[in-house]
Structure formats: C-alpha cells, structure tokens
Write a protein that holds these residues in place. Structure first.
Motif, PDB file in Angstrom:
ATOM      1  N   ARG A 172       0.905  -1.171  -0.102  1.00 16.25           N
ATOM      2  CA  ARG A 172       0.035  -0.029  -0.205  1.00 16.25           C
ATOM      3  C   ARG A 172       0.825   1.319   0.007  1.00 16.25           C
ATOM      4  NH1 ARG A 172      -2.812  -3.560   3.517  1.00 16.25           N
ATOM      5  NH2 ARG A 172      -1.059  -2.652   5.350  1.00 16.25           N
ATOM      6  N   ARG A 173       0.483   2.053  -0.917  1.00 20.54           N
ATOM      7  CA  ARG A 173       1.194   3.339  -1.118  1.00 20.54           C
ATOM      8  C   ARG A 173       0.882   4.235   0.220  1.00 20.54           C
ATOM      9  NH1 ARG A 173      -0.134   6.570  -5.975  1.00 20.54           N
ATOM     10  NH2 ARG A 173       1.343   5.091  -7.090  1.00 20.54           N
ATOM     11  N   LYS A 174       2.138   4.794   0.891  1.00 20.74           N
ATOM     12  CA  LYS A 174       1.921   5.845   1.899  1.00 20.74           C
ATOM     13  C   LYS A 174       2.151   7.195   1.500  1.00 20.74           C
ATOM     14  CE  LYS A 174       3.942   2.834   5.723  1.00 20.74           C
ATOM     15  NZ  LYS A 174       4.944   3.029   6.696  1.00 20.74           N
ATOM     16  N   GLY A 175       2.926   7.219   0.383  1.00 23.66           N
ATOM     17  CA  GLY A 175       3.081   8.610  -0.218  1.00 23.66           C
ATOM     18  C   GLY A 175       4.445   8.719  -0.634  1.00 23.66           C
ATOM     19  N   TRP A 176       4.817   9.942  -1.039  1.00 21.17           N
ATOM     20  CA  TRP A 176       6.154  10.239  -1.598  1.00 21.17           C
ATOM     21  C   TRP A 176       7.064  10.929  -0.698  1.00 21.17           C
ATOM     22  CZ3 TRP A 176       1.418  10.127  -3.635  1.00 21.17           C
ATOM     23  CH2 TRP A 176       1.208   9.513  -4.857  1.00 21.17           C
ATOM     24  N   TYR A 177       8.297  10.907  -0.210  1.00 16.04           N
ATOM     25  CA  TYR A 177       9.265  11.553   0.464  1.00 16.04           C
ATOM     26  C   TYR A 177      10.067  12.189  -0.454  1.00 16.04           C
ATOM     27  CZ  TYR A 177      11.714  13.181   4.359  1.00 16.04           C
ATOM     28  OH  TYR A 177      12.428  14.162   5.492  1.00 16.04           O
ATOM     29  N   CYS A 178      10.174  13.347  -0.578  1.00 11.00           N
ATOM     30  CA  CYS A 178      11.011  14.185  -1.327  1.00 11.00           C
ATOM     31  C   CYS A 178      12.358  15.065  -0.758  1.00 11.00           C
ATOM     32  CB  CYS A 178      10.245  15.049  -2.285  1.00 11.00           C
ATOM     33  SG  CYS A 178       8.699  14.499  -3.005  1.00 11.00           S
ATOM     34  N   ASP A 179      13.531  14.804  -1.113  1.00 10.27           N
ATOM     35  CA  ASP A 179      14.665  15.383  -0.726  1.00 10.27           C
ATOM     36  C   ASP A 179      15.112  16.437  -1.780  1.00 10.27           C
ATOM     37  OD1 ASP A 179      15.107  14.042   1.736  1.00 10.27           O
ATOM     38  OD2 ASP A 179      15.557  12.296   0.539  1.00 10.27           O
ATOM     39  N   VAL A 180      15.336  17.574  -1.325  1.00  5.99           N
ATOM     40  CA  VAL A 180      16.112  18.483  -2.185  1.00  5.99           C
ATOM     41  C   VAL A 180      17.507  18.098  -1.740  1.00  5.99           C
ATOM     42  CG1 VAL A 180      16.698  21.137  -2.369  1.00  5.99           C
ATOM     43  CG2 VAL A 180      14.316  20.387  -1.906  1.00  5.99           C
ATOM     44  N   THR A 181      18.457  17.742  -2.912  1.00  3.96           N
ATOM     45  CA  THR A 181      19.773  17.684  -3.382  1.00  3.96           C
ATOM     46  C   THR A 181      20.321  18.403  -4.266  1.00  3.96           C
ATOM     47  OG1 THR A 181      19.239  15.886  -4.754  1.00  3.96           O
ATOM     48  CG2 THR A 181      18.958  15.370  -2.594  1.00  3.96           C
ATOM     49  N   ARG A 182      21.577  18.144  -4.302  1.00  5.67           N
ATOM     50  CA  ARG A 182      22.387  18.708  -5.593  1.00  5.67           C
ATOM     51  C   ARG A 182      22.174  17.240  -6.547  1.00  5.67           C
ATOM     52  NH1 ARG A 182      26.088  22.796  -5.011  1.00  5.67           N
ATOM     53  NH2 ARG A 182      26.433  23.168  -2.837  1.00  5.67           N
ATOM     54  N   PRO A 183      22.159  17.731  -7.882  1.00  2.00           N
ATOM     55  CA  PRO A 183      22.022  16.486  -8.802  1.00  2.00           C
ATOM     56  C   PRO A 183      22.886  15.356  -8.508  1.00  2.00           C
ATOM     57  CG  PRO A 183      22.401  18.713  -9.905  1.00  2.00           C
ATOM     58  CD  PRO A 183      22.514  19.048  -8.581  1.00  2.00           C
ATOM     59  N   ALA A 184      22.350  14.159  -8.836  1.00  2.00           N
ATOM     60  CA  ALA A 184      22.981  12.960  -8.378  1.00  2.00           C
ATOM     61  C   ALA A 184      24.188  12.696  -9.185  1.00  2.00           C
ATOM     62  CB  ALA A 184      22.119  11.870  -8.456  1.00  2.00           C
ATOM     63  N   CYS A 198       4.444  14.204   0.673  1.00  2.00           N
ATOM     64  CA  CYS A 198       3.028  14.168   0.126  1.00  2.00           C
ATOM     65  C   CYS A 198       2.690  12.899   0.128  1.00  2.00           C
ATOM     66  CB  CYS A 198       3.295  14.362  -1.598  1.00  2.00           C
ATOM     67  SG  CYS A 198       1.482  14.183  -2.320  1.00  2.00           S
ATOM     68  N   PRO A 199       1.322  12.937   1.088  1.00  2.00           N
ATOM     69  CA  PRO A 199       0.635  11.632   1.374  1.00  2.00           C
ATOM     70  C   PRO A 199      -0.063  11.058   0.171  1.00  2.00           C
ATOM     71  CG  PRO A 199      -0.482  13.457   2.300  1.00  2.00           C
ATOM     72  CD  PRO A 199       0.749  14.005   1.987  1.00  2.00           C
ATOM     73  N   ALA A 200      -0.352   9.805   0.248  1.00  2.00           N
ATOM     74  CA  ALA A 200      -1.145   9.047  -0.816  1.00  2.00           C
ATOM     75  C   ALA A 200      -2.323   9.265  -0.611  1.00  2.00           C
ATOM     76  CB  ALA A 200      -0.783   7.516  -0.619  1.00  2.00           C
ATOM     77  N   ASP A 201      -3.011   9.783   0.523  1.00  2.66           N
ATOM     78  CA  ASP A 201      -4.217   9.804   0.668  1.00  2.66           C
ATOM     79  C   ASP A 201      -4.920  11.201   0.567  1.00  2.66           C
ATOM     80  OD1 ASP A 201      -3.453  11.636   3.000  1.00  2.66           O
ATOM     81  OD2 ASP A 201      -4.321  10.251   4.483  1.00  2.66           O
ATOM     82  N   GLY A 202      -3.988  12.122  -0.215  1.00  2.28           N
ATOM     83  CA  GLY A 202      -4.406  13.392  -0.793  1.00  2.28           C
ATOM     84  C   GLY A 202      -4.684  14.390   0.545  1.00  2.28           C
ATOM     85  N   GLY A 203      -3.858  13.860   1.746  1.00  5.18           N
ATOM     86  CA  GLY A 203      -3.856  14.917   2.878  1.00  5.18           C
ATOM     87  C   GLY A 203      -2.902  16.145   2.444  1.00  5.18           C
ATOM     88  N   GLU A 204      -2.604  16.541   3.708  1.00  7.62           N
ATOM     89  CA  GLU A 204      -1.791  18.037   3.694  1.00  7.62           C
ATOM     90  C   GLU A 204      -0.331  17.481   2.985  1.00  7.62           C
ATOM     91  OE1 GLU A 204       0.248  21.107   6.783  1.00  7.62           O
ATOM     92  OE2 GLU A 204      -1.261  19.564   7.759  1.00  7.62           O
ATOM     93  N   VAL A 205       0.285  18.281   1.923  1.00  4.84           N
ATOM     94  CA  VAL A 205       1.498  18.448   1.514  1.00  4.84           C
ATOM     95  C   VAL A 205       2.360  19.180   2.370  1.00  4.84           C
ATOM     96  CG1 VAL A 205       3.048  19.219  -0.248  1.00  4.84           C
ATOM     97  CG2 VAL A 205       0.723  18.034  -0.778  1.00  4.84           C
ATOM     98  N   ARG A 206       3.467  18.685   3.023  1.00  5.02           N
ATOM     99  CA  ARG A 206       4.223  19.283   3.892  1.00  5.02           C
ATOM    100  C   ARG A 206       5.489  19.565   3.510  1.00  5.02           C
ATOM    101  NH1 ARG A 206       2.585  18.187   9.398  1.00  5.02           N
ATOM    102  NH2 ARG A 206       0.405  16.948   9.291  1.00  5.02           N
ATOM    103  N   ARG A 207       6.186  20.915   3.688  1.00  8.10           N
ATOM    104  CA  ARG A 207       7.404  21.573   3.625  1.00  8.10           C
ATOM    105  C   ARG A 207       7.976  21.278   4.883  1.00  8.10           C
ATOM    106  NH1 ARG A 207       7.369  25.593  -1.101  1.00  8.10           N
ATOM    107  NH2 ARG A 207       9.545  26.267   0.060  1.00  8.10           N
ATOM    108  N   LEU A 208       9.267  20.393   4.938  1.00  7.12           N
ATOM    109  CA  LEU A 208       9.886  20.132   5.821  1.00  7.12           C
ATOM    110  C   LEU A 208      11.383  20.656   6.074  1.00  7.12           C
ATOM    111  CD1 LEU A 208       9.115  16.381   5.601  1.00  7.12           C
ATOM    112  CD2 LEU A 208       7.778  18.027   6.955  1.00  7.12           C
ATOM    113  N   ASP A 209      11.741  20.724   7.191  1.00  3.95           N
ATOM    114  CA  ASP A 209      13.171  21.389   7.367  1.00  3.95           C
ATOM    115  C   ASP A 209      13.678  22.546   7.033  1.00  3.95           C
ATOM    116  OD1 ASP A 209      13.246  18.770   9.069  1.00  3.95           O
ATOM    117  OD2 ASP A 209      14.033  17.831   7.017  1.00  3.95           O
ATOM    118  N   GLU A 210      12.682  23.488   6.786  1.00  2.00           N
ATOM    119  CA  GLU A 210      13.095  24.791   6.198  1.00  2.00           C
ATOM    120  C   GLU A 210      14.012  25.625   7.295  1.00  2.00           C
ATOM    121  OE1 GLU A 210       9.912  26.460   3.256  1.00  2.00           O
ATOM    122  OE2 GLU A 210       8.905  25.941   5.203  1.00  2.00           O
ATOM    123  N   ASP A 211      13.656  25.212   8.703  1.00  2.00           N
ATOM    124  CA  ASP A 211      14.642  25.970   9.743  1.00  2.00           C
ATOM    125  C   ASP A 211      16.008  25.318   9.686  1.00  2.00           C
ATOM    126  OD1 ASP A 211      13.496  23.375  10.596  1.00  2.00           O
ATOM    127  OD2 ASP A 211      13.454  24.015  12.596  1.00  2.00           O
TER     128      ASP A 211
END
Length: 166
Positions: free
Chosen positions: A84-96, A114-127
């Motif tokens: 079952r899909r939980k969602g997508w975890y996206c990392d900001v990185t330099r090109p691989a 980004c959760p698979a259920d269409g819930g809240e998209v969250r920006r993380l670790d900006e601090d």
C-alpha cells in the motif's frame, strides 16, 4: 538496513551525503538509468521505526527512489510491506552523481512529504536549511534548493508525483 537483499548484478550502493559527511549508505536494486534519471528500489534503510507524526517509516517499507542528474531533488515513493502506498518523501539535493555501482547524492536539508491519501503536503526542515549556512557559502546552490522545493510542492499539488513509475 532492514531485510537482506542479495548482492547481485543490477545493484547500486546509494550514498547520502550531508554537510560533507556520509549520512547513510545502503544497497538498492537498479530499476532504470536513462542517462538523466536513475531509479532504484530498496527496503527501508533506517534502524527500527522513524515516526514523523504524519507518517511512519518502518521495517518492511519499500522505497522506489528517483534521482536526476539535472534536477536538484529526489523523489521516493514509499509503500508498506503489503504494497500500500504511504506517499512520497522528496529530498532537495544537488544533482545525483553515479560512478559505476555507486550513486552519490548530497542532501541540502529541505524536504517535502506528500501523502498518498491526498492529505496535507508538508514542507519540512526549512529551519534546518536556514541554519545550514548554505545561503552564505553558496548562494546559487541555496537559490536552486529553494526553487527545487517549490517545484516539488507544485508537482505534489498537481498530481505530478503519481506519474513517476513505481
């Protein structure tokens, strides 16, 4: 890493670097490399359970990870042990960068969930990003990182993440 996947042809070692030091390294099965995008699949590489409050990564989870040589981010589709899909975890990185069977990615602190259920998209670790000093050390990289987070958020909100192969 949870689960032992056999070392066979078609395996890569993913090396995540942060602040000039290796944060984690793990084996992953190479799914595709078209010269621009590299896709791999790996079981959860962390120790035990990591509970973010809005999602838990745990043994048995499988990550299908997409890295680009020309983009400042990676996208990881996360599925539980039952598929079952939980969602997508996206990392900001330099090109691989890939050299043979080693894929090196430099984490720039910013993340998006980004959760698979269409819930809240969250920006993380900006601090964490603000405190990293990247904006002072490398303003161009910092600007590319912020633009990448904006692009990821746009992909998440418009359904673009679902178009990636899994």
């Amino acid at each position: 890493m949870s689960g032992n996947w056999p070392e066979t042809e078609g395996m890569l070692e993913v090396v995540l670097v942060k602040g000039g030091r290796t944060k984690i390294r793990y084996p992953a099965r190479l799914l595709a490399d078209d010269g621009t995008r590299i896709s791999v699949r790996a079981p959860w590489a962390g120790e035990g359970v990591r509970d973010f409050g809005f999602v838990r990564f745990e043994p048995g989870d499988v990550f299908t990870e997409h890295y680009w040589r020309d983009r400042w981010y990676s996208v990881k589709e996360v599925r539980d042990s039952a598929g079952r899909r939980k969602g997508w975890y996206c990392d900001v990185t330099r090109p691989a960068e890939r050299s043979g069977a080693v894929l090196v990615v430099e984490d720039l602190d910013l993340d998006l969930w980004c959760p698979a259920d269409g819930g809240e998209v969250r920006r993380l670790d900006e601090d964490e990003f603000a405190g990293s000093g990247l904006a002072e050390r490398d303003p161009a990289a910092a600007a590319a990182a912020v633009a990448a987070l904006d692009a990821l958020e746009d992909l998440a909100r418009t359904g673009g993440l679902t178009a990636l192969p899994h």
